[in-house]
Design an enzyme around this catalytic site. Structure first.
Site, PDB file in Angstrom:
ATOM      1  N   THR A  73       8.367  54.683  56.611  1.00 30.69           N
ATOM      2  CA  THR A  73       8.312  54.407  58.234  1.00 30.69           C
ATOM      3  C   THR A  73       8.300  53.013  58.300  1.00 30.69           C
ATOM      4  O   THR A  73       9.121  52.556  59.282  1.00 30.69           O
ATOM      5  CB  THR A  73       7.025  55.035  58.572  1.00 30.69           C
ATOM      6  OG1 THR A  73       7.090  56.449  58.555  1.00 30.69           O
ATOM      7  CG2 THR A  73       6.504  54.811  60.182  1.00 30.69           C
ATOM      8  N   GLN A 171      15.339  61.255  51.264  1.00 30.88           N
ATOM      9  CA  GLN A 171      15.490  62.661  50.398  1.00 30.88           C
ATOM     10  C   GLN A 171      16.445  62.674  49.318  1.00 30.88           C
ATOM     11  O   GLN A 171      16.371  63.745  48.726  1.00 30.88           O
ATOM     12  CB  GLN A 171      16.005  63.717  51.476  1.00 30.88           C
ATOM     13  CG  GLN A 171      14.979  63.946  52.730  1.00 30.88           C
ATOM     14  CD  GLN A 171      13.429  64.519  52.236  1.00 30.88           C
ATOM     15  OE1 GLN A 171      13.492  65.059  51.164  1.00 30.88           O
ATOM     16  NE2 GLN A 171      12.631  64.543  52.863  1.00 30.88           N
ATOM     17  N   SER A 191      11.200  56.254  49.535  1.00 24.72           N
ATOM     18  CA  SER A 191       9.570  56.578  49.855  1.00 24.72           C
ATOM     19  C   SER A 191       9.312  57.252  48.534  1.00 24.72           C
ATOM     20  O   SER A 191       9.951  58.150  47.885  1.00 24.72           O
ATOM     21  CB  SER A 191       9.340  57.829  51.021  1.00 24.72           C
ATOM     22  OG  SER A 191       8.224  58.208  50.946  1.00 24.72           O
ATOM     23  N   HIS A 193       6.454  59.174  47.369  1.00 24.08           N
ATOM     24  CA  HIS A 193       5.941  60.341  47.491  1.00 24.08           C
ATOM     25  C   HIS A 193       6.973  61.310  47.460  1.00 24.08           C
ATOM     26  O   HIS A 193       6.900  62.696  47.152  1.00 24.08           O
ATOM     27  CB  HIS A 193       4.797  60.732  48.345  1.00 24.08           C
ATOM     28  CG  HIS A 193       5.032  61.117  49.948  1.00 24.08           C
ATOM     29  ND1 HIS A 193       5.410  62.263  50.354  1.00 24.08           N
ATOM     30  CD2 HIS A 193       5.514  60.126  50.902  1.00 24.08           C
ATOM     31  CE1 HIS A 193       5.653  62.207  51.766  1.00 24.08           C
ATOM     32  NE2 HIS A 193       5.810  60.965  52.082  1.00 24.08           N
ATOM     33  N   THR A 229      -1.326  41.330  49.804  1.00 22.98           N
ATOM     34  CA  THR A 229      -1.295  41.423  48.328  1.00 22.98           C
ATOM     35  C   THR A 229      -0.940  42.867  47.830  1.00 22.98           C
ATOM     36  O   THR A 229      -1.245  43.956  48.657  1.00 22.98           O
ATOM     37  CB  THR A 229      -2.850  41.439  47.980  1.00 22.98           C
ATOM     38  OG1 THR A 229      -3.367  40.070  48.460  1.00 22.98           O
ATOM     39  CG2 THR A 229      -3.331  41.721  46.587  1.00 22.98           C
ATOM     40  N   CYS A 316       5.448  65.863  60.034  1.00 23.01           N
ATOM     41  CA  CYS A 316       5.113  64.658  60.520  1.00 23.01           C
ATOM     42  C   CYS A 316       4.497  64.776  61.845  1.00 23.01           C
ATOM     43  O   CYS A 316       4.558  63.995  62.499  1.00 23.01           O
ATOM     44  CB  CYS A 316       6.256  63.851  60.493  1.00 23.01           C
ATOM     45  SG  CYS A 316       7.372  63.539  58.797  1.00 23.01           S
TER      46      CYS A 316
END
Length: 372
Positions: A73, A171, A191, A193, A229, A316
């Protein structure tokens, strides 16, 4: 409900890989700040550099092009945040692209052009004007239908017409081979995950010549491109997942065969069902199946009660199940779109999992009313 669960919602998130978990646990003991020049800082920096090389190798990019973010995102928002005067995108894009495009149009007066989508989910560049200040946002693989777009052709068009191309490739890694250099995109979002890494970590791949102003003001992390950081443990987990996802490419043919079996057997049980975009090029792991007149929410809940995890569209929307904007953009009738569920497979999916889904589908759809 049976105590044994069958997970078939890999497009929403992939379970954390053991390799990623081990890398994260080890990284938690590397307490140095990666911006520090002492030994403790250099150890943290080495983990980040290793992960950057692994993510770059997965998508065919140069390590220096990979900038770690908090997720896709942020990466999509960043890519769209440049002072574009014109943004062209399809109604099938993910909300993390559609929402910032709408916000930019409101805040800066940028023109947003909706690209036409055919009934099989493929996007066309008809009517787009190029020129400096034009961005085309084109998802490489759709999260709901698995439909693959011809990003290479779009990148060539953008180059020839003085525009830039951004692709949401979230994807695709581990399911199809990727080569950022040949896609022709200026930027690409990823992404962690979605490939079995931790949540809260992603990347924007920024090609040569695609300079972007940082979203955050602060320190000089990520070569002054992304202040803050670094989350060393999450980055290490992302890197380990990327190495494993690269190996997954060897099993893509197996996943495609499992998906095809699932679709054949579902259609045998319910001939009135529709496999959405069945003739389009798709990810090998993704199937969107609609039962006209049924309620997708009811299907998902009933399957859940029988021990199977699938979804209705993107995950989402705070658990809400509504009509998919993707299927609406494809022009599907409401009675079809409202009865569509997504089944997405992963590296741990077995023949038994497919059999369990088909048996549950038969039990649910065998004379039971599923109307909304």
């Amino acid at each position: 409900m049976s105590g044994r669960r069958t997970y078939l919602d890999y497009n929403a998130t992939q379970p954390l890989r053991p390799e990623a978990r081990d890398a994260m646990v080890a990284a938690l003991d590397v307490f140095g700040n990666a911006s520090s020049v002492h030994a403790e800082g250099r150890r943290a920096r080495a983990l980040i550099d290793e992960a950057r090389e692994s993510v770059a190798a997965l998508v065919g990019a140069h390590p220096g092009e990979v900038v770690f973010t908090s997720g896709a995102t942020e990466a999509n928002t960043w890519a769209l945040s440049a002072p574009w005067t014109r943004i062209a995108l399809a109604g099938t894009e993910h909300d993390s692209v559609r929402a910032p495009a709408a916000a930019i149009a409101t805040a800066r007066g940028a023109e947003v052009i909706e690209l036409p989508v055919s009934g099989d989910g493929r996007v066309h560049l008809d009517g787009v004007r190029g020129g400096d200040g034009t961005l085309i946002a084109l998802q490489l693989a759709n999260n709901e239908t698995g439909v693959l777009q011809d990003v290479v052709a779009a990148g060539l068009w953008a180059t020839e017409n003085g525009a830039r191309l951004h692709t949401d490739a979230v994807q695709a890694p581990g399911r199809i081979a990727l080569d950022f250099r040949t896609l022709g995109a200026a930027t690409m979002s990823l992404s962690g995950h979605k490939i079995g890494g931790p949540k809260g970590i992603g990347a924007l791949v920024i090609g040569a010549g695609a300079a972007l102003d940082p979203l955050f003001a602060g320190g000089g992390q990520e070569l002054r491109r992304r202040a803050g950081t670094e989350n060393v443990a999450a980055i290490a987990g992302f890197g380990a997942a990327a190495r494993a996802a690269f190996r997954d490419l060897e099993g893509a043919k197996r996943l495609g065969a499992l998906r095809d079996r699932l679709e054949r057997e579902v259609l045998a049980v319910t001939p009135e069902a529709i496999v959405i975009a069945a003739e389009a090029p798709r990810l090998p792991n993704t199937s969107s199946i609609a039962l006209p007149g049924a309620s997708a929410e009811t299907l998902v809940i009933k399957l859940d009660l029988m021990g199977l995890a699938v979804s209705a569209g993107a995950a989402c929307s705070s658990g809400k199940v509504g009509e998919s904007h993707v299927l609406a953009a494809m022009g599907l009738r409401s009675e079809i779109a409202q009865g569509a569920v997504r089944v997405s497979l992963g590296p741990d999916t077995t023949e038994d999992a497919i059999a369990a889904f088909v048996a549950a589908w038969k039990g649910i759809c065998g004379g039971t009313s599923l109307a909304a």
